[in-house]
Design an enzyme around this catalytic site. Sequence first.
Site, PDB file in Angstrom:
ATOM      1  N   GLN A 251       0.827  -1.202   0.000  1.00  0.00           N
ATOM      2  CA  GLN A 251       0.000   0.000   0.000  1.00  0.00           C
ATOM      3  C   GLN A 251       0.864   1.256   0.000  1.00  0.00           C
ATOM      4  O   GLN A 251       0.458   2.291  -0.550  1.00  0.00           O
ATOM      5  CB  GLN A 251      -0.939   0.010   1.210  1.00  0.00           C
ATOM      6  CG  GLN A 251      -2.068   1.027   1.113  1.00  0.00           C
ATOM      7  CD  GLN A 251      -3.023   0.731  -0.030  1.00  0.00           C
ATOM      8  OE1 GLN A 251      -3.186  -0.424  -0.448  1.00  0.00           O
ATOM      9  NE2 GLN A 251      -3.646   1.766  -0.568  1.00  0.00           N
ATOM     10  N   ALA A 272      -6.098   4.704  -0.341  1.00  0.00           N
ATOM     11  CA  ALA A 272      -5.910   4.865   1.105  1.00  0.00           C
ATOM     12  C   ALA A 272      -4.438   4.944   1.449  1.00  0.00           C
ATOM     13  O   ALA A 272      -3.588   4.332   0.789  1.00  0.00           O
ATOM     14  CB  ALA A 272      -6.547   3.697   1.847  1.00  0.00           C
ATOM     15  N   SER A 277      -6.042   1.148   4.789  1.00  0.00           N
ATOM     16  CA  SER A 277      -6.682   0.487   3.649  1.00  0.00           C
ATOM     17  C   SER A 277      -7.462  -0.755   4.064  1.00  0.00           C
ATOM     18  O   SER A 277      -6.956  -1.606   4.807  1.00  0.00           O
ATOM     19  CB  SER A 277      -5.629   0.094   2.616  1.00  0.00           C
ATOM     20  OG  SER A 277      -6.209  -0.685   1.587  1.00  0.00           O
ATOM     21  N   HIS A 279      -8.136  -3.095   2.085  1.00  0.00           N
ATOM     22  CA  HIS A 279      -7.502  -4.229   1.408  1.00  0.00           C
ATOM     23  C   HIS A 279      -6.472  -4.912   2.306  1.00  0.00           C
ATOM     24  O   HIS A 279      -6.239  -6.111   2.186  1.00  0.00           O
ATOM     25  CB  HIS A 279      -6.864  -3.769   0.096  1.00  0.00           C
ATOM     26  CG  HIS A 279      -7.853  -3.545  -1.002  1.00  0.00           C
ATOM     27  ND1 HIS A 279      -8.393  -4.578  -1.734  1.00  0.00           N
ATOM     28  CD2 HIS A 279      -8.405  -2.398  -1.486  1.00  0.00           C
ATOM     29  CE1 HIS A 279      -9.229  -4.088  -2.631  1.00  0.00           C
ATOM     30  NE2 HIS A 279      -9.260  -2.764  -2.502  1.00  0.00           N
ATOM     31  N   ASP A 286     -11.970  -6.039  -4.851  1.00  0.00           N
ATOM     32  CA  ASP A 286     -12.484  -5.297  -6.001  1.00  0.00           C
ATOM     33  C   ASP A 286     -12.874  -6.307  -7.057  1.00  0.00           C
ATOM     34  O   ASP A 286     -12.080  -7.207  -7.399  1.00  0.00           O
ATOM     35  CB  ASP A 286     -11.415  -4.352  -6.558  1.00  0.00           C
ATOM     36  CG  ASP A 286     -11.096  -3.208  -5.594  1.00  0.00           C
ATOM     37  OD1 ASP A 286     -11.911  -2.955  -4.695  1.00  0.00           O
ATOM     38  OD2 ASP A 286     -10.026  -2.591  -5.748  1.00  0.00           O
ATOM     39  N   GLU A 335     -17.502   3.645  -5.427  1.00  0.00           N
ATOM     40  CA  GLU A 335     -16.807   2.456  -5.914  1.00  0.00           C
ATOM     41  C   GLU A 335     -17.757   1.269  -5.914  1.00  0.00           C
ATOM     42  O   GLU A 335     -17.805   0.491  -4.949  1.00  0.00           O
ATOM     43  CB  GLU A 335     -15.591   2.144  -5.034  1.00  0.00           C
ATOM     44  CG  GLU A 335     -14.431   3.071  -5.249  1.00  0.00           C
ATOM     45  CD  GLU A 335     -13.143   2.536  -4.625  1.00  0.00           C
ATOM     46  OE1 GLU A 335     -12.099   3.198  -4.783  1.00  0.00           O
ATOM     47  OE2 GLU A 335     -13.172   1.450  -4.006  1.00  0.00           O
ATOM     48  N   HIS A 338     -16.085  -2.169  -5.101  1.00  0.00           N
ATOM     49  CA  HIS A 338     -15.372  -2.440  -3.852  1.00  0.00           C
ATOM     50  C   HIS A 338     -16.313  -3.100  -2.833  1.00  0.00           C
ATOM     51  O   HIS A 338     -17.166  -2.442  -2.238  1.00  0.00           O
ATOM     52  CB  HIS A 338     -14.788  -1.148  -3.283  1.00  0.00           C
ATOM     53  CG  HIS A 338     -13.974  -1.337  -2.031  1.00  0.00           C
ATOM     54  ND1 HIS A 338     -12.595  -1.306  -2.025  1.00  0.00           N
ATOM     55  CD2 HIS A 338     -14.341  -1.559  -0.740  1.00  0.00           C
ATOM     56  CE1 HIS A 338     -12.151  -1.489  -0.787  1.00  0.00           C
ATOM     57  NE2 HIS A 338     -13.203  -1.642   0.012  1.00  0.00           N
TER      58      HIS A 338
END
Length: 372
Positions: A251, A272, A277, A279, A286, A335, A338
């Site tokens: 990230q 982010a 984040s 993720h 995603d 998004e 997401h």
Amino acid sequence: MAPPTQHETRRSRREGGAVSRPLPTRRELRERGSADAHHGPAEQPAPAVYRRRRLVAGVLALVLVGGAALAVGGVVSGMTTEAPERTDAVAALIGDARADAPRATVLPAPAQSGQAAAAVEPDAARGEPAPADLCGDPAVSEALASGSDADVIAAAGGAEPFRVAVASGAAPCIDLHAAGRTWVVVNKLNALDPIDYWPEPQARAEGVERTSGGHMRADVAAALSQLVGAARAEGAGEIGVNSGFRSYDRQVSTYRSYVGQLGQRNADLTSARPGHSEHQTGLAVDIVACDAGCGTIERFGGMAQSEWVTANAHRFGFIVRYGDGDTAITGYEYEPWHLRFIGIDLATRYAEGGYRTLEDFFGLPAAPEYAG
């Protein structure tokens, strides 16, 4: 959010009431009386003989009026028993006379102050569940110590009692910062704890196409496989993975790439910062449409897969984390691709309650900007 080689984008009370006239003071009344006395010459007392005559006339008038009143009473009584229609006419006349008379004005009670004015109905009276003392419940404590997140929610009495307790601040033992919990809220104000968290074990969703590594928490991968299979079986089309887990270090490079291309302000709407984040939790993925080859995340919104996911993701424990028009709360633009896993219990309650952000769901402040 996409990796650096595939950058994603996001679309951009009533005042009233008459003023009362203040009552005159005693001094003002005396002054008015004095002024009225000077408007003309004072009336002289009448001779005694005239005063006696007036007295006699007054007595006779009282006798005559009394007799007339009795007579009228008898007439009205007769009208009541013999001619109902006449009674209506008399009542109408009386009503008209009363309508011309001045009426009393009902003034509102003065506003109350103190505890009575500040009293609020209890939650139960409004049909809302009162927050439970989750942290004092041995079953919840045991589930937190050795059970799954689903066990904790079940011990709390279900998703709604759990949510209410957390949102009201009555459950300090439920840490929304803990990176390993499915209820973790990571945003621009809440960093992960620990900040370099790495989820284990990880897996790829079986039977799901991917355009990148596509790793995520194992339970999330299993749930995504079910979601993709259901979308296919229900005629929504194929869904693939574009991006799953991204480590803290990954990230760092992803965020730097966006800052270099867009500048930090625009990058913060798209990517982010490290440690902030979703993720990195392994709970976010995603997705893309893969009917005739997998497309890009930017093309996912508006497609049949996107519409199906919006309506059905909660069945498998997912929510669309960054909704359309929620940037002022989430800090990110729309998004539709997401997805965020929070478990079936919480996701179902989220959908049934019409929530749009995890911040609202758990009673947290909006997080449109980083604190520093």
